[in-house]
Design an enzyme around this catalytic site. Sequence first.
Site, short mmCIF file in Angstrom:
data_model
loop_
_atom_site.label_atom_id
_atom_site.label_comp_id
_atom_site.label_asym_id
_atom_site.label_seq_id
_atom_site.Cartn_x
_atom_site.Cartn_y
_atom_site.Cartn_z
N ASP A 64 0.75 -1.12 0.02
CA ASP A 64 0.02 0.04 -0.08
C ASP A 64 0.81 1.41 -0.03
O ASP A 64 2.20 1.15 0.33
CB ASP A 64 -0.87 0.05 1.24
CG ASP A 64 -2.10 -1.01 1.31
OD1 ASP A 64 -2.17 -1.64 0.15
OD2 ASP A 64 -2.32 -1.50 2.43
N1 URA Z 1 -1.46 -5.87 3.68
C1 URA Z 1 -1.95 -4.63 3.83
O1 URA Z 1 -2.88 -4.33 4.22
N2 URA Z 1 -1.14 -3.76 3.39
C2 URA Z 1 0.10 -3.92 2.65
O2 URA Z 1 0.83 -2.96 2.17
C3 URA Z 1 0.39 -5.17 2.74
C4 URA Z 1 -0.19 -6.32 3.41
#
Ligand code: URA
Length: 230
Positions: free
Chosen positions: A102
């Site tokens: 993310d």
């Molecule tokens: N899980 C999430 O919620 N975000 C990420 O970036 C990676 C795994």
Amino acid sequence: MRVDRFLSNLSRFNRRQVRLLLVERRVSVDGVVVSDPHHEVREFSRVCVDDDVLQAGKPARYFMLHKPQGCVSATVDPQHPTVLDLLDEPDKHELHIAGRLDFNTTGLMLITNDGQWSRRLTQPQTKLPKVYRVETEQDIGPQYAQTFAAGLYFAFEDLTTQPAELTLLGARTARLSIIEGRYHQVKRMFGHFNNKVIGLHRERMGPLVLDATLAPGQYRALTAEEIRQV
Ligand code: URA
């Protein structure tokens, strides 16, 4: 692709000639004589018949990046910097990300042009753990570990997550090891308890650990040994 198909597709040889070339041990892949028609030829392989180079093979490339906050795991984005912007490498359009993170998640990101290798790393079937350090808004309750180990039902995908291992590091910090990488998986797992994830950092993917000497935004090529381990 199988080496016999690769050679037949060149239209220079018919199937019978291809069989003969292999039997006569005139074909080499990456410098090694090949007689098995099933031998795998990839875009990275150098294929010769006698001294004729039929495919030069392009280099397979592998990088680890310490992803900083505030950049997107995409190859192009109209608004924000992307992880590929952080790489000073030629032919970046050939590269892809093995396991997105993310926008505000930090940590280990692997980037390559080798699709088979990245699939081995990210496919749930290969069961390679992805390990995250998680920081939450509320205290992490004693029931979390058991719930995560049992798997959580995700209605949108209609699936139950594979067993995940939670280790508490503090009241609001933990290490979480998950097998698959569903969309926002870690945030959704903590979301089950209405506990917001306020910091997320990927430490490891399978055998590959983020190099501690890489500051956020820095990257390096993987070593031959690291590439082999996946
Ligand atoms: N899980 C999430 O919620 N975000 C990420 O970036 C990676 C795994």
